[in-house]
Design an enzyme around this catalytic site. Structure first.
Site, PDB file in Angstrom:
ATOM      1  N   LYS A  53       0.558  -1.431  -0.194  1.00  0.00           N
ATOM      2  CA  LYS A  53      -0.062   0.278  -0.092  1.00  0.00           C
ATOM      3  C   LYS A  53       0.432   1.181  -0.416  1.00  0.00           C
ATOM      4  CE  LYS A  53      -3.769  -2.129   1.708  1.00  0.00           C
ATOM      5  NZ  LYS A  53      -4.604  -2.685   3.285  1.00  0.00           N
ATOM      6  N   GLN A  97      -5.251  -2.092   9.299  1.00  0.00           N
ATOM      7  CA  GLN A  97      -4.669  -3.024   8.661  1.00  0.00           C
ATOM      8  C   GLN A  97      -5.291  -3.918   8.973  1.00  0.00           C
ATOM      9  OE1 GLN A  97      -3.332  -3.909   5.840  1.00  0.00           O
ATOM     10  NE2 GLN A  97      -4.590  -5.424   5.844  1.00  0.00           N
ATOM     11  N   ASP A 120     -12.260   2.282   3.426  1.00  0.00           N
ATOM     12  CA  ASP A 120     -11.918   1.218   3.117  1.00  0.00           C
ATOM     13  C   ASP A 120     -13.181   1.149   1.638  1.00  0.00           C
ATOM     14  OD1 ASP A 120      -9.890  -0.893   2.739  1.00  0.00           O
ATOM     15  OD2 ASP A 120      -9.321  -0.836   5.060  1.00  0.00           O
TER      16      ASP A 120
END
Length: 281
Positions: A53, A97, A120
């Site tokens: 990422k 995460q 997200d």
């Protein structure tokens, strides 16, 4: 055979290049895009994802705010960090995460992220916006699949789409997005009767059940489009999807490989959500 294979690496690279241009234009207007990435603990797979990422952020020109916290970080400390990031004007997106260590309630953490920074697309507000057709962030994997289909010239309007899998991260948002594109959508799952009969009616089959090479050529109709979301290991420990790729390839019109299909799109769409955040709210 080449034109049958949907190349997720190539399409994701194209999207990242387009985003890089957008970010450069934003910088010329004095706007910077920043993503905060929070990793708690030392899960090795999570570390790889976070590294990827950050690499994508660097390529696109997004500033990456990195928080790598020890395993013993308390839930309270993590929530405090999210509160601080919610307040910061120089941070457009917040990504935590998963999985988190067992002593931290993931749901509570995800709910704490301001929906305006939920790149997200997991917050109930984001999911609600998607379901009623309001603007907002869309879960990255389903959004990536729509891009794969569109950029591969697949006709979505009126297509019969079957999704196998009903998770909150892929199956459910995928159904909403396909409805938005005027598909006729069926969601199948572990309790579906005569699954093969259901899948063999699909113009577009999206396999997301986490069972290696579960779907064979007999499960699809001639010239179907097959999107494989699975990330599994076969009996030799080799990476594979939910679809038996070799068996399916001669029968379908288009198919995604594993790896190199859906996977690269997820990070590309995360980058897109971060850049969209500048104009969205």
């Amino acid at each position: 055979m080449e034109e049958k294979i949907i190349d997720g690496k190539f399409i994701s690279q194209t999207i990242k290049d387009e985003l890089r241009d957008r970010v450069n234009k934003l910088k010329e207007e004095g706007k910077e895009v920043s993503l905060a990435v929070i990793l708690v603990g030392n899960d090795s797979a999570s570390q790889v994802y976070v590294r990827n990422k950050k690499k994508a952020c660097e390529y696109v020109g997004i500033r990456s705010l990195s928080y790598e916290l020890p395993e013993e970080t308390s839930e309270e400390e993590l929530l405090k960090l999210i509160d601080d990031l919610n307040e910061r004007e120089d941070c457009q997106g917040i990504l935590v995460q998963l999985p988190l260590p067992k002593h931290i309630d993931s749901e509570k953490v995800l709910l704490r992220i301001d929906p305006k920074k939920d790149v997200d697309g997991f917050h109930p507000v984001s999911v609600g916006n998607l379901s009623i057709g309001n603007p907002g962030f869309v879960s990255c994997t389903p959004a990536g699949i729509i891009e794969l289909l569109k950029r591969s010239g697949v006709e979505l309007d009126g297509a019969n789409a079957v999704i196998v899998g009903r998770s909150n991260i892929v199956g459910k948002p995928m159904a909403m997005l396909l409805l938005r594109e005027n598909c006729t959508v069926t969601i199948a799952h572990s309790h579906t009767r005569n699954l093969s009969e259901v899948t063999s009616r699909a113009d577009i089959l999206i396999a997301a059940i986490g069972k290696p090479k579960f779907f064979k050529a007999k499960d699809v109709k001639e010239n179907a489009v097959v999107i494989d979301v699975g990330m599994d290991r076969d009996e030799n420990g080799k990476l594979c999807g939910d679809v038996d790729y070799e068996d399916m390839l001669p029968k379908v019109s288009k198919i995604t490989p594993v790896p190199g299909g859906v996977g690269p799109m997820t990070i590309a769409m995360l980058m897109k959500n971060c850049v969209d955040a500048v104009d969205l709210f």
